[in-house]
Design an enzyme around this catalytic site. Structure first.
Site, PDB file in Angstrom:
ATOM      1  N   ASP A   1      62.387  87.094  43.556  1.00 15.15           N
ATOM      2  CA  ASP A   1      62.778  86.679  44.906  1.00 15.15           C
ATOM      3  C   ASP A   1      63.453  85.316  44.927  1.00 15.15           C
ATOM      4  O   ASP A   1      63.071  84.433  45.711  1.00 15.15           O
ATOM      5  CB  ASP A   1      61.553  86.659  45.820  1.00 15.15           C
ATOM      6  CG  ASP A   1      60.750  87.945  45.760  1.00 15.15           C
ATOM      7  OD1 ASP A   1      61.364  89.011  45.687  1.00 15.15           O
ATOM      8  OD2 ASP A   1      59.499  87.871  45.768  1.00 15.15           O
TER       9      ASP A   1
ATOM     10  N   GLU B   1      64.433  94.329  53.926  1.00 18.32           N
ATOM     11  CA  GLU B   1      63.773  93.044  53.704  1.00 18.32           C
ATOM     12  C   GLU B   1      64.758  92.035  53.136  1.00 18.32           C
ATOM     13  O   GLU B   1      65.947  92.305  53.004  1.00 18.32           O
ATOM     14  CB  GLU B   1      62.587  93.227  52.747  1.00 18.32           C
ATOM     15  CG  GLU B   1      62.967  93.835  51.411  1.00 18.32           C
ATOM     16  CD  GLU B   1      61.761  94.229  50.564  1.00 18.32           C
ATOM     17  OE1 GLU B   1      60.619  94.156  51.067  1.00 18.32           O
ATOM     18  OE2 GLU B   1      61.962  94.620  49.404  1.00 18.32           O
TER      19      GLU B   1
END
Length: 500
Positions: free
Chosen positions: A15, A168
């Site tokens: 991420d 997301e």
């Protein structure tokens, strides 16, 4: 054309989010149940990176005591605005979304300011008119008061995505008069992909890129790079455009391919087509060997593979499982050694409470440590960990069995706890060198006495600790620990060596 080899930050560093300040680049990744949280990296050429600290270093910022495996801190976003760094992230199953600030990305960072908007993967856009937009998963967005975190508008969805599941990792950018919304779809495994849309307004309506997904390897079955997604777009100081994203390396494992190092940070070039849409890596796919930035190389001094525990504080490579008790770790009680302490009956189910871990960053590597440990009763142990999570790991350790000192190898595979080997060792032949030798197929464990007698304790399959078997969102960790199911105990470690 010069090339480089991905990943730019290997091992469990998923991420990624990046920001530029002049010619300096700073990058943050998620950290889940490990403390301190959110590692921060620095680079001047996008290829060489140095970990400079963590954003969440205090219990008041991050309470992980109740975080389960793959709980805790999810994806951060790192931004720079008017001389201040902002890191916004999610503490899942706890207090939700929050942000911290700092003038120096190496820290210290402020106390959290919490955001009353649900979802995960929060991101900020600082617009030219002074407004600040918060975007979270499902592309829900609101305007916020940056000083207090108060929502100034009700959250609403600004784009429903291109049709993939698990919408997301949104990032909203203002580029050449357009608001571009970059996000991830398809789940964070082999179906992962990056999609993008744009609008003249931050509230939409958003037009989907006709070439979506703009990055995915989901159609490249058998390729060593998979699960490409969760990206952050940025412009380098030479005017070129790039993206950092996560991906996994499956290595040389047999079919079906698996991964155990975790989701890693990759870099790819970005160009723009005539209609103003980004093209990633010229092909919308990702590879190990990739076109390199044309920035002058500025590597950091090479770090020693050996941590002698001589410094006054621990290296930022080390992390704890959840919040540590500071009194359980000492670098000064025995100078030149790290002392780990375990309280009486301190063991949590299937895991030690006093341990230090570092990320495994290479398929083939060796880790070793010199351990001085004199247990006095059964239930006290100290040694090395090969750790995916509390239900899937290997432990190589010293302990008392039937009144004698033993070196043992224990395998925890789901709900099966198996003592694979236990060999009596001479109590006068310490301290002991514990070693783990890894390749893409197995881990081999051994112990060596002070008189150079080597005892092979056995091997453990890598496959049993892969994400495909163990589940979760983290990656392999190597480290040292002390534990007690009985009276308090103390273990001293002279060094830890990680060689690739």
């Amino acid at each position: 054309m010069k090339t480089f080899l991905n990943p730019i930050i290997p091992g469990f560093h998923p991420d990624p989010s990046i920001c530029r300040v002049g010619s300096d680049y700073y990058l943050a990744t998620s950290s889940f149940e490990y403390f301190p949280g959110v590692p921060i990296f620095h680079s001047r050429d996008l290829i060489h990176w140095k970990k400079i600290g963590h954003a969440l270093t205090r219990d008041s910022q991050l309470d992980l005591r109740d975080a389960g495996d793959s709980g805790g801190i999810y994806a951060p976003t790192l931004r720079y605005h008017n001389g201040i760094f902002y890191m916004v992230t999610t503490h899942v199953y706890a207090k939700g979304n929050f942000y911290v600030t700092a003038k120096d990305p190496a820290g210290p960072w402020s106390e959290p300011i919490y955001l009353n908007q649900g979802g995960i993967d929060p991101s900020f856009l600082f617009d030219e008119d002074g407004k600040v937009y918060l975007t979270t998963s499902q592309n829900m967005q609101s305007e916020i008061d940056l000083a207090t975190g108060e929502l100034l508008t009700e959250p609403r969805q600004i784009w429903a995505g291109s049709g993939g599941n698990d919408l997301e990792a949104p990032h909203l950018y203002k580029i050449n008069g357009w608001y571009y919304l970059l996000c991830a779809e398809g789940g964070t495994h082999h179906g992962h992909m990056i999609t993008i849309a744009r609008s003249r307004s931050p509230w939409g309506p958003f037009e989907s890129c006709p070439n979506n997904p703009i990055l995915t390897n989901r159609h490249r079955a058998g390729h060593d790079v998979q699960a490409t997604g969760h990206g952050d777009l940025f412009q380098a100081h030479d005017g070129s455009w790039w993206i950092v994203c996560l991906a996994i390396r499956t290595g040389k494992t047999h079919f079906p391919k698996t991964h155990h190092l975790g989701r890693e940070t990759f870099l790819a070039p970005v160009t723009w087509d005539a209609d103003g849409w980004p093209i990633i890596n010229h092909s919308g796919t990702l590879d190990i060997e990739t076109e390199a930035p044309r920035l002058p190389h500025q590597p950091f001094p090479e770090e020693s593979p050996t941590d002698n525990f001589d410094a006054p504080t621990l290296s930022p490579e080390w992390v704890h499982l959840r919040n540590p008790k500071p009194e359980h770790y000492s670098l000064n009680e025995r100078p030149g050694w790290l002392r780990l302490k375990a309280d009486a009956n301190s063991s949590r189910k299937q895991q030690p409470t006093t341990c230090l871990l570092r990320r495994q960053t290479d398929f083939e590597c060796t880790a070793s440590t010199l351990l001085d440990f004199k247990p006095t009763e059964e239930g006290q142990e100290a040694g090395m960990l090969v750790w995916m999570n509390s239900r899937f790991h290997y432990r190589c350790f010293l302990s008392i069995r039937s009144g004698r000192l033993h070196a043992s190898l224990l395998k925890q595979i789901g709900d099966i706890t198996h003592l694979a080997n236990s060999v009596e060792v001479d109590t006068l032949s310490g301290p002991y060198t514990l070693k783990v030798e890894a390749n893409s197929e197995s881990y081999a464990f051994s112990i060596e006495t002070s008189n150079c007698q080597k005892i092979d304790l056995g091997t453990g399959l890598v496959r049993l600790l892969t994400t495909e078997v163990a589940g979760g969102f983290t990656g392999m960790m190597l480290g040292i620990y002390a534990n007690s199911c009985a009276s308090p105990t103390t273990a001293d470690f002279d060094y830890f060596i990680y060689n690739s």
